[in-house]
Design a protein around this motif. Structure first.
Motif, PDB file in Angstrom:
ATOM      1  N   UNK A  36       0.843  -1.173   0.058  1.00  0.00           N
ATOM      2  CA  UNK A  36      -0.081  -0.100   0.025  1.00  0.00           C
ATOM      3  C   UNK A  36       0.796   1.086  -0.127  1.00  0.00           C
ATOM      4  N   UNK A  37       0.475   2.361  -0.967  1.00  0.00           N
ATOM      5  CA  UNK A  37       1.207   3.422  -0.864  1.00  0.00           C
ATOM      6  C   UNK A  37       0.284   4.791  -0.849  1.00  0.00           C
ATOM      7  N   UNK A  38       0.597   5.555  -0.121  1.00  0.00           N
ATOM      8  CA  UNK A  38      -0.552   6.850  -0.101  1.00  0.00           C
ATOM      9  C   UNK A  38      -0.091   7.639  -1.130  1.00  0.00           C
ATOM     10  N   UNK A  39      -0.956   8.287  -2.052  1.00  0.00           N
ATOM     11  CA  UNK A  39      -0.547   9.046  -3.214  1.00  0.00           C
ATOM     12  C   UNK A  39      -1.664  10.433  -2.999  1.00  0.00           C
ATOM     13  N   UNK A  40      -1.321  11.500  -3.362  1.00  0.00           N
ATOM     14  CA  UNK A  40      -2.212  12.627  -3.455  1.00  0.00           C
ATOM     15  C   UNK A  40      -2.768  12.994  -5.078  1.00  0.00           C
ATOM     16  N   UNK A  41      -3.967  13.261  -5.188  1.00  0.00           N
ATOM     17  CA  UNK A  41      -4.447  13.418  -6.192  1.00  0.00           C
ATOM     18  C   UNK A  41      -5.104  14.922  -6.148  1.00  0.00           C
ATOM     19  N   UNK A  42      -4.661  15.553  -7.042  1.00  0.00           N
ATOM     20  CA  UNK A  42      -5.176  16.825  -7.259  1.00  0.00           C
ATOM     21  C   UNK A  42      -5.879  17.438  -8.530  1.00  0.00           C
ATOM     22  N   UNK A  43      -6.878  18.251  -8.408  1.00  0.00           N
ATOM     23  CA  UNK A  43      -7.898  18.519  -9.319  1.00  0.00           C
ATOM     24  C   UNK A  43      -8.041  20.039  -9.346  1.00  0.00           C
ATOM     25  N   UNK A  44      -7.949  20.743 -10.570  1.00  0.00           N
ATOM     26  CA  UNK A  44      -8.215  21.926 -10.729  1.00  0.00           C
ATOM     27  C   UNK A  44      -9.226  22.396 -11.849  1.00  0.00           C
ATOM     28  N   UNK A  94      -6.622  16.865 -13.680  1.00  0.00           N
ATOM     29  CA  UNK A  94      -6.716  16.020 -12.776  1.00  0.00           C
ATOM     30  C   UNK A  94      -5.536  15.471 -12.914  1.00  0.00           C
ATOM     31  N   UNK A  95      -4.585  15.194 -11.654  1.00  0.00           N
ATOM     32  CA  UNK A  95      -2.897  14.656 -11.712  1.00  0.00           C
ATOM     33  C   UNK A  95      -2.671  14.106 -10.594  1.00  0.00           C
ATOM     34  N   UNK A  96      -1.690  13.088 -10.531  1.00  0.00           N
ATOM     35  CA  UNK A  96      -1.128  12.563  -9.362  1.00  0.00           C
ATOM     36  C   UNK A  96      -0.019  13.457  -8.945  1.00  0.00           C
ATOM     37  N   UNK A  97       0.679  13.137  -7.823  1.00  0.00           N
ATOM     38  CA  UNK A  97       1.855  14.151  -7.367  1.00  0.00           C
ATOM     39  C   UNK A  97       2.994  13.265  -7.282  1.00  0.00           C
ATOM     40  N   UNK A  98       4.256  13.589  -7.346  1.00  0.00           N
ATOM     41  CA  UNK A  98       5.465  12.923  -7.221  1.00  0.00           C
ATOM     42  C   UNK A  98       5.796  12.046  -8.225  1.00  0.00           C
ATOM     43  N   UNK A  99       4.912  11.874  -9.461  1.00  0.00           N
ATOM     44  CA  UNK A  99       5.482  10.985 -10.525  1.00  0.00           C
ATOM     45  C   UNK A  99       5.055   9.635 -10.277  1.00  0.00           C
ATOM     46  N   UNK A 100       4.144   9.295  -9.403  1.00  0.00           N
ATOM     47  CA  UNK A 100       3.495   7.987  -9.391  1.00  0.00           C
ATOM     48  C   UNK A 100       2.265   7.975 -10.336  1.00  0.00           C
ATOM     49  N   UNK A 101       2.081   6.665 -10.839  1.00  0.00           N
ATOM     50  CA  UNK A 101       1.141   6.429 -11.905  1.00  0.00           C
ATOM     51  C   UNK A 101       0.151   5.370 -11.112  1.00  0.00           C
ATOM     52  N   UNK A 102      -1.189   5.629 -11.061  1.00  0.00           N
ATOM     53  CA  UNK A 102      -2.235   4.758 -10.592  1.00  0.00           C
ATOM     54  C   UNK A 102      -3.453   4.707 -11.436  1.00  0.00           C
ATOM     55  N   UNK A 103      -3.582   3.175 -11.855  1.00  0.00           N
ATOM     56  CA  UNK A 103      -4.740   2.778 -12.633  1.00  0.00           C
ATOM     57  C   UNK A 103      -5.747   2.181 -12.217  1.00  0.00           C
ATOM     58  N   UNK A 104      -5.806   1.722 -10.988  1.00  0.00           N
ATOM     59  CA  UNK A 104      -6.796   0.967 -10.101  1.00  0.00           C
ATOM     60  C   UNK A 104      -8.058   1.986  -9.820  1.00  0.00           C
TER      61      UNK A 104
END
Length: 452
Positions: A302-310, A353-363
């Motif tokens: 498990x990894x915590x990731x941030x999702x940002x939306x503008x 809409x984007x993730x932060x830190x270069x992580x890619x999430x497809x689930x």
């Protein structure tokens, strides 16, 4: 008169052979993969041979012969299972420039730091280039031996002279085996080199790490038989625009293939990241609007990731949907559900809409984070601090459970998060220090968020 060798064309992807060259392999459908190689007439013999070792009952085999040895890099040991198995052959593949050679040089340095001998054979660079990299990354050790060789026979001579307890070959596609037709990197050469190194590992109990190139499709270059000959196949991947690197197991005879190792590319070499959640969230200070934290699963980790939306007023008549690090087809669907089921006006706004830190999430577990981050941006109201949101959003606006929810929430609680918004659970889930808010629909989740 010597009998003329028969020329065949072998597919580098599936091993299909044809007497003539074909543009497309009839077996696997790959284009341009048939390569010419010479093949003598096959001779089959049914005469029995004396076995070199006597067959034993399986209960008489010593199980301690497959004990593991720590490599000195925890993230690599995690992916391998528990460490390096003596006599095993590990193939590490990855795109050029991702850091394969740097990582294995670090492995050789850690190995040599424990009063063990390691031999690093490079066929792509000069010994001076590798020495300069080792000096930059602090990998200089007296028991780390370096040889710049491309002939396989000479490599065996170095092994016999140095007697290392770890051998690294960089790379298998640049090695050349004497007496085998074809150029280095071809089907015949790659197969012969890998088979010879595998035999060396099994007969001397010497662990061998191989570097492998990949094709444009991301597969290991050369015939697929290479992956069958070795014991472990690892894929080292990463984005050139990001310092994050992921080590994934594709095949592992000694452990699971769902473990993931995290590394960071720095000016001083490759640094392992035992806590990737901290890497993705290290920049977070005061919670801004348009931001939501979720917990994604990469394998079993498990990894915590941030999702940002503008959301902004559109420049053109047709609103734009720009997505980075997420499924570009699923994000517009979530925004449509947010409008249809919650009454939020998203069709007349540009949404980024984007993730932060270069992580890619497809689930799909990030659907709720995308929806609530967009809601936060529309209302310019930040989410409460130390809050994570996890859930899949359906077209009817319902929230669906995601796998490994308990493990995700435990990781969030470990990092100090105190509240979570999740789909309705079938049974109560108690996590120390974490207050769990359950919602059946997306509209109910928005209502819970507004009341926090």
């Amino acid at each position: 008169m010597a009998k003329k060798q028969r020329v065949v064309h072998t597919c580098s992807e599936c091993g299909y052979t044809s007497p003539k060259w074909l543009g497309r392999c009839p077996e696997c459908g790959s284009w341009g993969t048939l390569q010419q190689e010479a093949q003598g007439a096959p001779r089959l013999s049914t005469a029995p041979l004396t076995p070199t070792t006597k067959a034993q009952p399986i209960t008489a085999i010593n199980a301690t012969a497959t004990h593991t040895i720590k490599s000195g890099i925890g993230e690599l040991d995690r992916v391998l299972g528990s460490g390096v198995v003596p006599g095993s052959v590990v193939l590490m593949a990855g795109e050029p420039g991702v850091g394969k050679s740097t990582l294995l040089l670090e492995v050789a340095s850690k190995w040599a730091g424990n009063d063990r001998r390691a031999l690093y054979v490079t066929a792509e660079e000069s010994a001076g280039q590798v020495r300069a990299r080792a000096e930059r990354t602090g990998a200089l050790k007296d028991t780390l031996f370096l040889a710049a060789e491309s002939q396989l026979d000479t490599v065996f001579g170095h092994v016999d002279e140095v007697k290392p307890s770890l051998l690294i070959v960089d790379s298998v596609q640049t090695m050349h085996a004497a007496g085998v037709e074809g150029v280095a990197g071809g089907v015949a050469q790659s197969r012969a080199v890998t088979a010879a190194l595998t035999t060396l590992a099994k007969t001397t109990n010497l662990p061998i790490l191989l570097v492998g190139h990949v094709t444009k499709d991301g597969n290991v270059a050369g015939p697929r038989v290479l992956e069958h000959l070795v014991d472990v196949v690892l894929n080292f991947e990463g984005d050139r625009q990001s310092s994050l690197r992921m080590l994934r197991g594709i095949k592992n005879r000694f452990g699971a293939t769902d473990e993931v190792g995290c590394f960071e590319q720095t000016a001083d070499g490759i640094r392992e990241v035992p806590d990737p959640s901290g890497l993705f969230l290290s920049h977070r200070g005061q919670t801004p609007d348009g931001s939501a934290v979720t917990v994604a699963m990469d394998g079993v980790r498990p990894m915590l990731a941030e999702v940002q939306a503008l959301t902004v007023d559109p420049v053109n008549k047709s609103p734009r949907r720009v997505v980075t690090g997420l499924d570009a087809n699923r994000v517009p669907m979530v925004l449509a559900v947010l409008q249809a089921r919650c009454g939020e006006r998203t069709n007349d706004k540009d949404a980024y809409v984007a993730t932060v830190g270069g992580v890619r999430i497809t689930e799909t577990a990030t659907d709720l984070a995308v929806a609530l981050a967009t809601w936060s941006s529309l209302h310019e109201q930040p989410l409460p601090p130390k809050t994570v949101v996890i859930g899949e959003v359906g077209l009817a606006g319902e929230l669906r459970r995601v796998p490994n929810l308990g493990r995700r929430l435990q990781e969030a609680a470990r990092l100090g998060y105190t509240q979570a918004i999740v789909p309705k659970l079938g049974e109560p889930l108690a996590i120390d220090g974490l207050r769990v808010h359950e919602a059946k629909t997306l509209a109910e989740a928005v209502k819970i968020l507004a009341g926090l």
